[in-house]
Design a protein around this motif. Sequence first.
Motif, mmCIF file in Angstrom:
data_model
loop_
_atom_site.group_PDB
_atom_site.id
_atom_site.type_symbol
_atom_site.label_atom_id
_atom_site.label_comp_id
_atom_site.label_asym_id
_atom_site.label_seq_id
_atom_site.Cartn_x
_atom_site.Cartn_y
_atom_site.Cartn_z
ATOM 1 N N ASP A 18 16.785 4.070 -18.345
ATOM 2 C CA ASP A 18 15.329 4.151 -18.455
ATOM 3 C C ASP A 18 14.873 4.286 -19.906
ATOM 4 O O ASP A 18 13.717 4.576 -20.178
ATOM 5 C CB ASP A 18 14.776 5.321 -17.621
ATOM 6 C CG ASP A 18 15.345 6.670 -18.035
ATOM 7 O OD1 ASP A 18 15.965 6.766 -19.114
ATOM 8 O OD2 ASP A 18 15.162 7.644 -17.281
ATOM 9 N N GLN A 54 3.172 -2.548 -31.168
ATOM 10 C CA GLN A 54 3.734 -3.044 -29.915
ATOM 11 C C GLN A 54 3.874 -1.947 -28.863
ATOM 12 O O GLN A 54 4.511 -2.144 -27.826
ATOM 13 C CB GLN A 54 5.102 -3.692 -30.173
ATOM 14 C CG GLN A 54 5.041 -4.957 -30.996
ATOM 15 C CD GLN A 54 4.265 -6.057 -30.314
ATOM 16 O OE1 GLN A 54 4.411 -6.273 -29.110
ATOM 17 N NE2 GLN A 54 3.424 -6.756 -31.064
ATOM 18 N N GLY A 55 3.288 -0.770 -29.146
ATOM 19 C CA GLY A 55 3.267 0.286 -28.146
ATOM 20 C C GLY A 55 4.299 1.377 -28.300
ATOM 21 O O GLY A 55 4.365 2.297 -27.472
ATOM 22 N N VAL A 56 5.136 1.331 -29.344
ATOM 23 C CA VAL A 56 6.119 2.392 -29.568
ATOM 24 C C VAL A 56 5.403 3.596 -30.182
ATOM 25 O O VAL A 56 4.642 3.454 -31.147
ATOM 26 C CB VAL A 56 7.253 1.921 -30.500
ATOM 27 C CG1 VAL A 56 8.244 3.054 -30.756
ATOM 28 C CG2 VAL A 56 7.977 0.715 -29.893
ATOM 29 N N THR A 91 12.356 3.593 -26.815
ATOM 30 C CA THR A 91 11.209 3.182 -26.014
ATOM 31 C C THR A 91 11.608 3.090 -24.550
ATOM 32 O O THR A 91 12.751 2.760 -24.226
ATOM 33 C CB THR A 91 10.648 1.829 -26.484
ATOM 34 O OG1 THR A 91 9.598 1.414 -25.603
ATOM 35 C CG2 THR A 91 11.726 0.756 -26.484
ATOM 36 N N ALA A 92 10.650 3.389 -23.674
ATOM 37 C CA ALA A 92 10.888 3.272 -22.236
ATOM 38 C C ALA A 92 10.646 1.859 -21.733
ATOM 39 O O ALA A 92 10.913 1.560 -20.572
ATOM 40 C CB ALA A 92 10.008 4.267 -21.484
ATOM 41 N N ASP A 93 10.173 0.987 -22.600
ATOM 42 C CA ASP A 93 9.925 -0.410 -22.229
ATOM 43 C C ASP A 93 11.225 -1.197 -22.350
ATOM 44 O O ASP A 93 11.536 -1.760 -23.399
ATOM 45 C CB ASP A 93 8.842 -1.005 -23.131
ATOM 46 C CG ASP A 93 8.488 -2.434 -22.744
ATOM 47 O OD1 ASP A 93 9.035 -2.932 -21.734
ATOM 48 O OD2 ASP A 93 7.677 -3.054 -23.448
ATOM 49 N N LEU A 94 11.973 -1.242 -21.262
ATOM 50 C CA LEU A 94 13.302 -1.855 -21.300
ATOM 51 C C LEU A 94 13.253 -3.368 -21.429
ATOM 52 O O LEU A 94 14.237 -3.994 -21.814
ATOM 53 C CB LEU A 94 14.093 -1.480 -20.035
ATOM 54 C CG LEU A 94 14.273 0.009 -19.769
ATOM 55 C CD1 LEU A 94 15.204 0.217 -18.580
ATOM 56 C CD2 LEU A 94 14.814 0.743 -20.989
ATOM 57 N N THR A 95 12.124 -3.974 -21.104
ATOM 58 C CA THR A 95 12.018 -5.429 -21.177
ATOM 59 C C THR A 95 11.382 -5.885 -22.489
ATOM 60 O O THR A 95 11.197 -7.083 -22.698
ATOM 61 C CB THR A 95 11.174 -5.968 -20.008
ATOM 62 O OG1 THR A 95 9.833 -5.449 -20.117
ATOM 63 C CG2 THR A 95 11.760 -5.550 -18.675
ATOM 64 N N GLY A 96 11.067 -4.931 -23.369
ATOM 65 C CA GLY A 96 10.328 -5.279 -24.568
ATOM 66 C C GLY A 96 11.159 -5.543 -25.799
ATOM 67 O O GLY A 96 10.600 -5.728 -26.891
ATOM 68 N N ARG A 99 10.327 -8.801 -27.736
ATOM 69 C CA ARG A 99 8.990 -8.719 -28.319
ATOM 70 C C ARG A 99 8.961 -7.789 -29.528
ATOM 71 O O ARG A 99 8.368 -8.108 -30.570
ATOM 72 C CB ARG A 99 8.013 -8.219 -27.247
ATOM 73 C CG ARG A 99 6.604 -7.967 -27.726
ATOM 74 C CD ARG A 99 5.694 -7.651 -26.549
ATOM 75 N NE ARG A 99 6.264 -6.668 -25.642
ATOM 76 C CZ ARG A 99 6.253 -5.354 -25.884
ATOM 77 N NH1 ARG A 99 5.705 -4.888 -26.997
ATOM 78 N NH2 ARG A 99 6.762 -4.519 -25.007
#
Length: 208
Positions: A18, A54-56, A91-96, A99
Amino acid sequence: MDSGITVTGTGQAQAPADLLRLQLSIGRSASDVSDAVDAVAGKTEAAKAALIGQGVAAADIRTSSVNVFPEYGDGMRVTGYRASHTLSVSTADLTGFGRLLKAVVAAVGNDLGLDQLSFDIDDKTALVEQARHSAFADARDRARHLADLAGRELGVIDSVIESRNHGGYEPMDFAVPLKGRAAGSPEIAVSPGQQTVEASVTVRWSWQ
């Protein structure tokens, strides 16, 4: 004389990752040390801004290392200076990943290096407990089997020692500079997969 039996048991527990962790390095060589340091400082701020854009979260970007050292040519003559700054990012965005990488490459260019990528589990508490439970059960089963082979009966437990290696992720090392048209290339896709937590306990029983 030995009055008991000591057995080590191992156990594992798995769960989906995660958390994505990146280690990014920004480096620049220059004939003057101040030029190298200033260039890296500016590029580092650009990298941070790109990641935050990018949201980090800013709190999830931290410095791992800063280095400044001379570079030598023939006859050990100083030919310039190298400055570098390494950032650890989570980061919790594993698909990012793709990007994020494209955004930082666009901000930093050929001064960027991707040193390491890994997946992890943010809170391993429940997994550690599961792995520990399995490890103790494994030790108990082994001890009972060995006691049966020896024609003995297990008595009370005298001691329990747990190893502290719970692990949690497998890093993927890159350690290569990112050059060329990476910012305009297709995004790189990565697969988080399952993460494994391991536990080990050594238990001593006295003979009954």
